[in-house]
Write an enzyme that holds these catalytic residues in place. Sequence first.
Site, PDB file in Angstrom:
ATOM      1  N   ASP A 134      11.967 -32.673 -36.738  1.00 22.83           N
ATOM      2  CA  ASP A 134      11.607 -34.074 -36.510  1.00 22.83           C
ATOM      3  C   ASP A 134      10.176 -34.352 -36.959  1.00 22.83           C
ATOM      4  O   ASP A 134       9.717 -35.497 -36.919  1.00 22.83           O
ATOM      5  CB  ASP A 134      11.819 -34.483 -35.054  1.00 22.83           C
ATOM      6  CG  ASP A 134      11.026 -33.653 -34.057  1.00 22.83           C
ATOM      7  OD1 ASP A 134      10.312 -32.729 -34.487  1.00 22.83           O
ATOM      8  OD2 ASP A 134      11.136 -33.921 -32.843  1.00 22.83           O
ATOM      9  N   SER A 135       9.498 -33.326 -37.453  1.00 21.47           N
ATOM     10  CA  SER A 135       8.200 -33.516 -38.104  1.00 21.47           C
ATOM     11  C   SER A 135       8.337 -34.408 -39.332  1.00 21.47           C
ATOM     12  O   SER A 135       7.328 -34.865 -39.882  1.00 21.47           O
ATOM     13  CB  SER A 135       7.596 -32.167 -38.503  1.00 21.47           C
ATOM     14  OG  SER A 135       8.529 -31.377 -39.220  1.00 21.47           O
TER      15      SER A 135
ATOM     16  N   ASP B 244      16.525 -30.287 -35.521  1.00 26.87           N
ATOM     17  CA  ASP B 244      15.853 -30.714 -34.292  1.00 26.87           C
ATOM     18  C   ASP B 244      16.640 -31.832 -33.613  1.00 26.87           C
ATOM     19  O   ASP B 244      17.132 -32.748 -34.283  1.00 26.87           O
ATOM     20  CB  ASP B 244      14.454 -31.252 -34.611  1.00 26.87           C
ATOM     21  CG  ASP B 244      13.382 -30.185 -34.550  1.00 26.87           C
ATOM     22  OD1 ASP B 244      13.641 -29.099 -34.000  1.00 26.87           O
ATOM     23  OD2 ASP B 244      12.272 -30.447 -35.056  1.00 26.87           O
TER      24      ASP B 244
ATOM     25  N   LYS C 298      17.697 -27.328 -32.334  1.00 30.70           N
ATOM     26  CA  LYS C 298      16.468 -26.870 -31.682  1.00 30.70           C
ATOM     27  C   LYS C 298      16.013 -27.932 -30.696  1.00 30.70           C
ATOM     28  O   LYS C 298      16.010 -29.119 -31.019  1.00 30.70           O
ATOM     29  CB  LYS C 298      15.357 -26.591 -32.694  1.00 30.70           C
ATOM     30  CG  LYS C 298      14.058 -26.104 -32.040  1.00 30.70           C
ATOM     31  CD  LYS C 298      13.069 -25.586 -33.063  1.00 30.70           C
ATOM     32  CE  LYS C 298      12.404 -26.687 -33.866  1.00 30.70           C
ATOM     33  NZ  LYS C 298      11.555 -27.580 -33.001  1.00 30.70           N
TER      34      LYS C 298
ATOM     35  N   GLU D 164      12.955 -28.743 -27.472  1.00 35.09           N
ATOM     36  CA  GLU D 164      11.621 -28.357 -27.019  1.00 35.09           C
ATOM     37  C   GLU D 164      11.549 -28.202 -25.507  1.00 35.09           C
ATOM     38  O   GLU D 164      12.232 -28.901 -24.759  1.00 35.09           O
ATOM     39  CB  GLU D 164      10.601 -29.408 -27.466  1.00 35.09           C
ATOM     40  CG  GLU D 164      10.463 -29.534 -28.968  1.00 35.09           C
ATOM     41  CD  GLU D 164       9.410 -30.543 -29.390  1.00 35.09           C
ATOM     42  OE1 GLU D 164       9.266 -30.766 -30.602  1.00 35.09           O
ATOM     43  OE2 GLU D 164       8.720 -31.105 -28.512  1.00 35.09           O
TER      44      GLU D 164
ATOM     45  N   GLU E 146       4.646 -22.258 -31.057  1.00 35.79           N
ATOM     46  CA  GLU E 146       3.740 -23.054 -31.889  1.00 35.79           C
ATOM     47  C   GLU E 146       2.347 -23.169 -31.283  1.00 35.79           C
ATOM     48  O   GLU E 146       2.184 -23.537 -30.118  1.00 35.79           O
ATOM     49  CB  GLU E 146       4.313 -24.457 -32.114  1.00 35.79           C
ATOM     50  CG  GLU E 146       3.430 -25.330 -32.993  1.00 35.79           C
ATOM     51  CD  GLU E 146       4.099 -26.607 -33.440  1.00 35.79           C
ATOM     52  OE1 GLU E 146       3.427 -27.414 -34.120  1.00 35.79           O
ATOM     53  OE2 GLU E 146       5.291 -26.807 -33.124  1.00 35.79           O
TER      54      GLU E 146
END
Length: 265
Positions: A44-45, A83, A113, A115, A183
């Site tokens: 999602d970056s 993501d 993925k 978070e 990260e």
Amino acid sequence: MKNIHKIFSPEKKGKEKISVVTCYDFSFARILNETEIDSILVGDSLGMVFQGNTSTLPVTLEEMIYHTKAVRRGAPDKFLIADLPFLSYQTSIEEGIRSAGKIMKESDCDAVKIEGGSEFICELVSILKQIGVPVMGHLGLTPQSVHVFGGHRVQGKGEESSSKLLKESISLFESGVFSMVLEMIPAELGKKVSQEVGVPTIGIGAGSDCDGQVLVLNDLLGLDINFQPKFLKKFSNLHSIVKEAIADYDKEVKSGEFPGKDHSF
């Protein structure tokens, strides 16, 4: 080639490093498909790198599906992780299941993925695994929580913070993640987490003792001259190469040199 147990095998820990690249489009994915890269992440970056936003928060599930489908078409042979974006899974277990199922069904990705390492996230991971959705975890600087952290800062620096992250990593492992991204945490903490959990850790600014590394393709290619975090090594300088090519094109168009006979019917 897309066997999760082969690529992210716990037996690889401490032996063979895992290479992951973040990609958002068909053209670059097609190149990656011709390489030895182990896995591709559609992050999602893209909200920042591709869309120009200041964070990942505006990215929608539909946008993630759009980009993941494009990457899958370009890289049919790679293990593809997508993501789940902000608020597509945090509101309820049911919403998380729906979002994970939707992106896997519509984009043909191999895993998702998510978070965080809270009790709620661990419960979601466990349920997703039970219904057949492989989940990669993500700890440390989790960009969807950037406002809670007060910006993009190194996490896990103090004793309390590092202990919390280590505890969350163990909880995630026990919940059933097949791997986890670490990260922007101290290298020593990255090493400790990698030693404690029984699945491969993929680092980005987490030291060399992680079981693998991930970088955004645009970043490692040097497309953005203004983006230079400490963890980034630029393996090329595409910004200058692209700029020079466009300048040559502009010059030849205006001089009449292009198109020549070789480019005319």
